[in-house]
Write a protein that holds these residues in place. Structure first.
Motif, short mmCIF file in Angstrom:
data_model
loop_
_atom_site.label_atom_id
_atom_site.label_comp_id
_atom_site.label_asym_id
_atom_site.label_seq_id
_atom_site.Cartn_x
_atom_site.Cartn_y
_atom_site.Cartn_z
N ALA A 96 0.87 -1.11 -0.01
CA ALA A 96 0.03 0.00 0.07
C ALA A 96 0.80 1.29 0.08
O ALA A 96 0.70 2.29 -0.73
CB ALA A 96 -0.79 -0.04 1.30
N LEU A 137 0.14 3.88 7.79
CA LEU A 137 0.81 2.53 7.46
C LEU A 137 2.03 2.07 8.39
O LEU A 137 2.70 1.11 8.60
CB LEU A 137 1.49 2.35 5.93
N PRO A 251 -5.91 3.97 2.00
CA PRO A 251 -5.15 3.16 3.01
C PRO A 251 -5.92 3.52 4.43
O PRO A 251 -5.97 2.65 5.34
CB PRO A 251 -3.62 3.50 3.00
#
Length: 291
Positions: A96, A137, A251
């Motif tokens: 991602a 992330l 995300p």
């Protein structure tokens, strides 16, 4: 049903984010290229039935060819690369993060090939949005594992370039085509590429069960039909760099959905990253005030 133009971007982000959830259900039971080939064929068949019901004019040869090229890039190369990398062990967070480069790459390509002017505040928005993606992330980037190889990294990079090139091609050559007909030919282009890859690289082994059927139905109806129609409408009406910036929010929304469905941890750091990504998208999509 007519969707208000202001509702299209947030609706697209939510629907697109669910694609990663669908992939989580599907990948244990089918190889990536085989699964995607079947998905694109089913989507094309549904669109063909819709065209027949609408009694729409067939897409011309030139328009069909451009749509197939855009579809091979946007659907085949992009999804094929992402699914193959994850199937090969690439952590979803790393994948991602690489895909998060797509708005920046698209903005550069839009400037080179479409002549779109990107103001300094838009560049600041793109950079801020990417920083937000990194923050969201970050908690998942600790355990790289053995899946991060030259092959999976290359697949992820090729995927993001394919998506950027596909959106540019669609804007330049396919924006005037019929939405339903053009999307049908896009899926035929993606299906052709995935079928060739499946026969060349896979055993085409599939385990049919409830999870696979659910994932296929969801990804075809919600992603391949619903979300893609919204994306094509935004590409037709807006600047590519601004449309691409919406991918920064994916995300964050995916993390929220995974928290709701699978109980995955959602930290304060990730929530802060979502806020940063949202600010970045706001800057990248800002329109100058008229006097």
């Amino acid at each position: 049903m007519i969707i208000p133009s202001r509702a299209i971007p947030p609706l697209f982000v939510v629907l697109w984010a669910t694609g990663f959830i669908g992939a989580r259900y599907a990948m244990p039971w089918a190889e990536p290229f085989t699964f995607l080939a079947a998905r694109f064929v089913i989507a094309a068949m549904l669109l063909a039935l819709l065209l027949i019901a609408m009694r729409a004019r067939p897409t011309g040869r030139r328009g069909a060819l451009h749509a197939m090229i855009a579809g091979a890039l946007m659907h085949g190369v992009y999804l094929g690369g992402v699914f193959w990398a994850i199937h090969g062990g690439m952590p979803a967070g790393i994948s991602a993060l690489i895909v998060g480069l797509q708005p920046l790459i698209t903005a550069v390509m839009a400037g080179l090939f479409l002549g779109e002017k990107i103001l300094p505040r838009h560049w600041a928005g793109l950079a801020t949005g990417f920083a937000g993606v990194v923050i969201v992330l970050w908690p998942k980037l600790g355990a790289l594992g053995g899946g991060v190889t030259a092959a999976t990294l290359a697949a992820s990079i090729v995927a993001v370039i394919g998506m950027s090139a596909g959106t540019i091609w669609q804007k330049r050559f396919g924006a005037a085509s019929d939405l339903v007909g053009g999307t049908l030919w896009q899926y035929l282009g993606g299906a052709l590429l995935m079928t060739l890859a499946s026969f060349a690289l896979e055993t085409r082994t599939v385990t049919i069960n409830g999870e696979l059927i659910f994932a296929m139905a969801w990804l075809v109806l919600v992603l391949s039909i619903g979300a893609i129609f919204l994306l094509m409408a935004m590409i037709r009406e807006g600047e590519i760099s601004k449309v691409a910036s919406l991918f920064y929010l994916v995300p964050a929304v995916t993390a929220v959905i995974a928290w709701l469905l699978f109980g995955e941890a959602l930290s304060l750091v990730q929530i802060a990253g979502m806020a940063v990504a949202t600010i970045g998208v706001a800057l990248a999509t800002a329109r100058p005030r008229r006097a």
